[in-house]
Motif scaffolding. Structure first.
Motif, PDB file in Angstrom:
ATOM      1  N   ASN A  62       1.566   8.450   5.658  1.00 49.01           N
ATOM      2  CA  ASN A  62       1.044   7.153   5.253  1.00 49.01           C
ATOM      3  C   ASN A  62       1.829   6.091   6.005  1.00 49.01           C
ATOM      4  O   ASN A  62       3.063   6.016   5.872  1.00 49.01           O
ATOM      5  CB  ASN A  62       1.213   6.921   3.739  1.00 49.01           C
ATOM      6  CG  ASN A  62       0.098   7.563   2.941  1.00 49.01           C
ATOM      7  OD1 ASN A  62      -1.039   7.685   3.414  1.00 49.01           O
ATOM      8  ND2 ASN A  62       0.408   7.972   1.719  1.00 49.01           N
ATOM      9  N   CYS A 119       4.530  11.590  -3.161  1.00 51.08           N
ATOM     10  CA  CYS A 119       3.669  10.422  -2.988  1.00 51.08           C
ATOM     11  C   CYS A 119       2.974  10.116  -4.310  1.00 51.08           C
ATOM     12  O   CYS A 119       2.645  11.013  -5.087  1.00 51.08           O
ATOM     13  CB  CYS A 119       2.636  10.677  -1.895  1.00 51.08           C
ATOM     14  SG  CYS A 119       1.478   9.310  -1.655  1.00 51.08           S
ATOM     15  N   VAL A 120       2.736   8.833  -4.554  1.00 47.61           N
ATOM     16  CA  VAL A 120       2.036   8.396  -5.766  1.00 47.61           C
ATOM     17  C   VAL A 120       0.613   8.968  -5.820  1.00 47.61           C
ATOM     18  O   VAL A 120       0.018   9.055  -6.888  1.00 47.61           O
ATOM     19  CB  VAL A 120       2.044   6.842  -5.848  1.00 47.61           C
ATOM     20  CG1 VAL A 120       1.043   6.244  -4.856  1.00 47.61           C
ATOM     21  CG2 VAL A 120       1.779   6.341  -7.264  1.00 47.61           C
ATOM     22  N   GLY A 215       6.780   7.765  -2.956  1.00 49.58           N
ATOM     23  CA  GLY A 215       7.004   7.615  -1.522  1.00 49.58           C
ATOM     24  C   GLY A 215       6.835   6.211  -0.988  1.00 49.58           C
ATOM     25  O   GLY A 215       7.498   5.833  -0.024  1.00 49.58           O
ATOM     26  N   PHE A 216       5.952   5.416  -1.614  1.00 48.06           N
ATOM     27  CA  PHE A 216       5.701   4.083  -1.037  1.00 48.06           C
ATOM     28  C   PHE A 216       6.903   3.156  -1.129  1.00 48.06           C
ATOM     29  O   PHE A 216       6.943   2.118  -0.457  1.00 48.06           O
ATOM     30  CB  PHE A 216       4.440   3.440  -1.627  1.00 48.06           C
ATOM     31  CG  PHE A 216       4.509   3.062  -3.082  1.00 48.06           C
ATOM     32  CD1 PHE A 216       5.096   1.867  -3.480  1.00 48.06           C
ATOM     33  CD2 PHE A 216       3.951   3.887  -4.060  1.00 48.06           C
ATOM     34  CE1 PHE A 216       5.135   1.509  -4.817  1.00 48.06           C
ATOM     35  CE2 PHE A 216       3.984   3.534  -5.401  1.00 48.06           C
ATOM     36  CZ  PHE A 216       4.597   2.341  -5.780  1.00 48.06           C
TER      37      PHE A 216
END
Ligand SMILES: Nc1nc2c(c(=O)[nH]1)N[C@H]1C(S)=C(S)[C@@H](COP(=O)(O)O)O[C@H]1N2
Ligand SMILES: [Mo]
Length: 301
Positions: A62, A119-120, A215-216
């Motif tokens: 991402n 990751c979300v 992760g963001f």
């Protein structure tokens, strides 16, 4: 184990992945025989992690500045100029200024940290990062006593980042941590993966890694770090505050409004992937749960 490498451990020291894994096994055996290990923060929490392949780590990403599909960053991010690179450190610090990346790296020790990345979007990987503690850089800049938060900003170059043409997020991408989260020994600024300098798609030349958060929070290609006494705005929270909170600690009990966070798809595990149960704080609870003592984590998501 923590493998200490020098800050200059860059491309010329490239280790082929098979050799690397092999050497790790050898070192693991040697360390076990000597009764070492489990001392440093990187050894605590999820132990015996098997890293995803270099191929997986660098082809499923991402990085919306280069497009929103998982394969866009590998295709397009090589256009990012990552040298020379400077990081502006400002706000509530004793030594504000433009720090050249080479200068930053000359005064820190780069270690290997094998961390889970959750990751979300409910998928996960295990990534062998190379990096140094964010605290070592913040201590060098001299955090002033009134500072309570750290704000981060990604580079924003329209000529080099095709995704900036689309208002998916309010560019530049910004992130933030509470000061105690930023100073935690598990929080690193990563300079590479698999002993190679950071691939552009993973956030070259310098990106944040906070393994107990979604992760963001791991903002890529950082050009500015600011110390402040106010909770800073964050890119995904600005885009949708109900779905993405400031804290964003991995929590299997707090679902995303549109999907469950109880389990995650493991990237690369078999042809169709497999699922595992998501761990509270992504498995790093022993190290970080005390940071949130007394807080309602359903409200402070
Ligand atoms: N600047 C910037 N940083 C970013 C993103 C992004 O789109 N832009 N994506 C985030 C998300 S959602 C995740 S899951 C991780 C992915 O890191 P990786 O591609 O190195 O695995 O980067 C984070 N950092
Ligand atoms: Mo993510």
């Amino acid at each position: 184990m923590i493998r200490i490498t020098t800050p200059k451990f860059r491309d010329r020291d490239v280790t082929d992945e098979a050799v690397y894994l092999n050497r790790r096994q050898l070192m693991g055996g040697a360390m076990a025989g000597l009764g070492l290990g489990l001392a440093g923060p990187a050894m605590a929490a999820p132990s015996g992690l098997k890293p995803n392949s270099f191929e997986e780590v660098t082809n499923y990403n991402n990085y919306y500045e280069f497009g929103t599909s998982k394969t866009d960053p590998a295709k397009y991010a090589h256009t990012l100029t990552t040298s020379p690179w400077t990081v502006k450190i400002d706000g509530m610090v004793n030594k504000p200024g433009d720090y050249a990346l080479d200068d930053i790296l000359s005064k820190v020790s780069v270690e290997e940290r094998i961390y889970r990345l959750r990751c979300v979007e409910a998928w996960s990987m295990v990534i062998p990062w190379n990096g140094f503690t964010l605290s070592s850089l913040l201590n060098r800049a001299g955090v002033q006593s009134g500072a309570k938060y750290v704000a981060f900003e990604t580079v924003a170059r329209r000529e080099e980042m095709p995704g900036l043409r689309y208002p998916v997020l309010d560019w530049p991408y910004v992130e933030g941590l509470r000061l105690d989260e930023a100073m935690h020994p598990l929080t690193i600024l990563a300079t590479g993966v698999y002993g190679k300098s950071m691939p552009e798609q993973n956030g070259a030349p310098l990106r944040l890694v906070v393994p107990w958060k979604y992760g963001f929070k791991g903002i890529k290609s950082i050009v500015r770090i600011s110390l402040t006494d106010r909770q800073p705005p964050t890119a995904w929270n600005k885009a949708n505050a109900r779905e993405y909170g400031f804290y964003s600690n991995v929590n299997p009990q707090v679902d995303h409004p549109r999907w469950s966070q109880a389990t995650e798809r493991v990237i690369g595990a078999g042809l169709f992937g497999s699922r595992r149960e998501t761990d509270m704080f992504n498995g790093y609870g022993d190290e970080v749960a005390s940071l949130y003592a007394g807080m309602d984590l359903k409200k402070n998501y």
